[in-house]
Scaffold this motif. Sequence first.
Motif, PDB file in Angstrom:
ATOM      1  N   THR A  53       1.511  -3.174  -1.102  1.00  0.00           N
ATOM      2  CA  THR A  53       1.142  -2.519  -2.403  1.00  0.00           C
ATOM      3  C   THR A  53       2.228  -2.196  -3.093  1.00  0.00           C
ATOM      4  O   THR A  53       1.892  -1.837  -4.460  1.00  0.00           O
ATOM      5  N   ALA A  54       3.608  -1.833  -2.755  1.00  0.00           N
ATOM      6  CA  ALA A  54       4.533  -1.495  -3.739  1.00  0.00           C
ATOM      7  C   ALA A  54       5.378  -2.395  -4.460  1.00  0.00           C
ATOM      8  O   ALA A  54       6.270  -2.540  -4.934  1.00  0.00           O
ATOM      9  N   PHE A  55       4.722  -3.870  -3.803  1.00  0.00           N
ATOM     10  CA  PHE A  55       5.656  -5.003  -4.226  1.00  0.00           C
ATOM     11  C   PHE A  55       4.785  -5.740  -5.339  1.00  0.00           C
ATOM     12  O   PHE A  55       3.704  -5.724  -5.219  1.00  0.00           O
ATOM     13  N   SER A  56       5.368  -6.431  -6.115  1.00  0.00           N
ATOM     14  CA  SER A  56       4.938  -7.351  -7.182  1.00  0.00           C
ATOM     15  C   SER A  56       4.246  -8.494  -6.344  1.00  0.00           C
ATOM     16  O   SER A  56       4.729  -8.906  -5.450  1.00  0.00           O
ATOM     17  N   ALA A  57       3.299  -9.223  -7.093  1.00  0.00           N
ATOM     18  CA  ALA A  57       2.766 -10.430  -6.512  1.00  0.00           C
ATOM     19  C   ALA A  57       3.709 -11.438  -6.048  1.00  0.00           C
ATOM     20  O   ALA A  57       3.602 -11.966  -5.102  1.00  0.00           O
ATOM     21  N   SER A  58       4.608 -11.682  -6.945  1.00  0.00           N
ATOM     22  CA  SER A  58       5.794 -12.746  -6.524  1.00  0.00           C
ATOM     23  C   SER A  58       6.493 -12.363  -5.394  1.00  0.00           C
ATOM     24  O   SER A  58       7.306 -13.189  -4.517  1.00  0.00           O
ATOM     25  N   GLN A  59       6.599 -11.025  -4.866  1.00  0.00           N
ATOM     26  CA  GLN A  59       7.418 -10.515  -4.090  1.00  0.00           C
ATOM     27  C   GLN A  59       6.660 -10.511  -2.532  1.00  0.00           C
ATOM     28  O   GLN A  59       7.104 -10.355  -1.433  1.00  0.00           O
ATOM     29  N   THR A  60       5.440 -10.646  -2.890  1.00  0.00           N
ATOM     30  CA  THR A  60       4.327 -10.614  -1.411  1.00  0.00           C
ATOM     31  C   THR A  60       3.740 -12.239  -1.033  1.00  0.00           C
ATOM     32  O   THR A  60       2.961 -12.155  -0.721  1.00  0.00           O
ATOM     33  N   THR A  61       4.484 -13.314  -1.697  1.00  0.00           N
ATOM     34  CA  THR A  61       3.965 -14.577  -1.290  1.00  0.00           C
ATOM     35  C   THR A  61       3.957 -14.986   0.311  1.00  0.00           C
ATOM     36  O   THR A  61       3.001 -15.736   0.679  1.00  0.00           O
ATOM     37  N   ASN A  62       4.974 -14.268   0.821  1.00  0.00           N
ATOM     38  CA  ASN A  62       4.824 -14.343   2.628  1.00  0.00           C
ATOM     39  C   ASN A  62       4.076 -13.351   2.864  1.00  0.00           C
ATOM     40  O   ASN A  62       4.529 -12.418   3.226  1.00  0.00           O
ATOM     41  N   HIS A  63       2.716 -13.554   3.262  1.00  0.00           N
ATOM     42  CA  HIS A  63       1.911 -12.703   3.726  1.00  0.00           C
ATOM     43  C   HIS A  63       2.101 -11.988   5.074  1.00  0.00           C
ATOM     44  O   HIS A  63       2.192 -11.090   5.707  1.00  0.00           O
ATOM     45  N   ALA A  64       2.773 -12.947   5.799  1.00  0.00           N
ATOM     46  CA  ALA A  64       3.396 -12.651   7.098  1.00  0.00           C
ATOM     47  C   ALA A  64       4.155 -11.511   7.508  1.00  0.00           C
ATOM     48  O   ALA A  64       4.741 -10.886   8.448  1.00  0.00           O
ATOM     49  N   LYS A  65       4.801 -10.976   6.366  1.00  0.00           N
ATOM     50  CA  LYS A  65       6.015 -10.136   6.311  1.00  0.00           C
ATOM     51  C   LYS A  65       5.145  -8.616   6.348  1.00  0.00           C
ATOM     52  O   LYS A  65       5.992  -7.807   6.816  1.00  0.00           O
ATOM     53  N   PHE A  66       4.042  -8.556   6.002  1.00  0.00           N
ATOM     54  CA  PHE A  66       3.410  -6.993   5.704  1.00  0.00           C
ATOM     55  C   PHE A  66       2.180  -6.946   6.727  1.00  0.00           C
ATOM     56  O   PHE A  66       1.413  -7.886   6.761  1.00  0.00           O
ATOM     57  N   ALA A  67       2.116  -5.878   7.288  1.00  0.00           N
ATOM     58  CA  ALA A  67       1.217  -5.473   8.370  1.00  0.00           C
ATOM     59  C   ALA A  67      -0.228  -5.542   7.518  1.00  0.00           C
ATOM     60  O   ALA A  67      -1.180  -6.169   8.082  1.00  0.00           O
ATOM     61  N   ASN A  68      -0.397  -5.111   6.348  1.00  0.00           N
ATOM     62  CA  ASN A  68      -1.611  -5.163   5.718  1.00  0.00           C
ATOM     63  C   ASN A  68      -2.138  -6.529   5.156  1.00  0.00           C
ATOM     64  O   ASN A  68      -3.417  -6.689   5.178  1.00  0.00           O
ATOM     65  N   LEU A  69      -1.133  -7.514   5.277  1.00  0.00           N
ATOM     66  CA  LEU A  69      -1.575  -8.688   4.926  1.00  0.00           C
ATOM     67  C   LEU A  69      -1.701  -9.774   6.137  1.00  0.00           C
ATOM     68  O   LEU A  69      -2.556 -10.793   6.192  1.00  0.00           O
ATOM     69  N   ALA A  70      -0.551  -9.705   6.901  1.00  0.00           N
ATOM     70  CA  ALA A  70      -0.437 -10.533   7.935  1.00  0.00           C
ATOM     71  C   ALA A  70      -1.614 -10.622   8.986  1.00  0.00           C
ATOM     72  O   ALA A  70      -1.992 -11.545   9.503  1.00  0.00           O
ATOM     73  N   LEU A  71      -1.977  -9.270   9.382  1.00  0.00           N
ATOM     74  CA  LEU A  71      -2.998  -9.160  10.516  1.00  0.00           C
ATOM     75  C   LEU A  71      -4.172  -9.886  10.109  1.00  0.00           C
ATOM     76  O   LEU A  71      -5.000 -10.472  10.656  1.00  0.00           O
ATOM     77  N   PRO A  72      -4.920  -9.456   9.100  1.00  0.00           N
ATOM     78  CA  PRO A  72      -6.176 -10.170   8.779  1.00  0.00           C
ATOM     79  C   PRO A  72      -6.035 -11.650   8.508  1.00  0.00           C
ATOM     80  O   PRO A  72      -7.013 -12.370   9.115  1.00  0.00           O
ATOM     81  N   GLU A  73      -4.820 -12.109   7.871  1.00  0.00           N
ATOM     82  CA  GLU A  73      -4.576 -13.571   7.787  1.00  0.00           C
ATOM     83  C   GLU A  73      -4.516 -14.183   9.341  1.00  0.00           C
ATOM     84  O   GLU A  73      -4.917 -15.351   9.489  1.00  0.00           O
TER      85      GLU A  73
END
Length: 160
Positions: A53-73
């Motif tokens: 959430t503290a990053f821009s959309a262009s900085q979050t293209t790799n979902h696997a980097k972040f707990a809140n995106l990686a685990l649901p994916e």
Amino acid sequence: MTEQLHAGIAEYKIGHAPQTLAALGLGSCVATVIYDEEHHLGGISHIMLPDSTAFSASQTTNHAKFANLALPEMVTALRQAGATGPLTAKIAGGAQMFKTASTQLNIGQRNIMAVEATLAQLAIPIVARHVGGTQGRTMIVDLVDFSTMIRIVHDGTIYI
């Protein structure tokens, strides 16, 4: 010899028995393995940061980097690979690799908390953990029986 799938930093891998899953060189990163016992199917993620959430959309293209995106994916990928049964998780890592007085800078602890919160939101119980401390680890998971080996830097091997 059994094939071992390695999840590098900011990656996740999905595998079936008799494969094993591994996350090598965990420092402040947290490895999360999610397992379907009925189908001997699992995924392992090597999470680098707690939340996107503290990053821009262009900085979050790799979902696997972040707990809140990686685990649901990863759960979606497990379901697509055939996981239909209840899922359980094991976690390892989240060490504090550098001395600091600021809890905000303790990325390892923040990663642990984010993984735990995300798994709770997904209703996936954590059945074992080896987290925190100041030493790096490696996590290796056998998808035949969910046995999980943790190698701790300068401190041997345990099973969780």
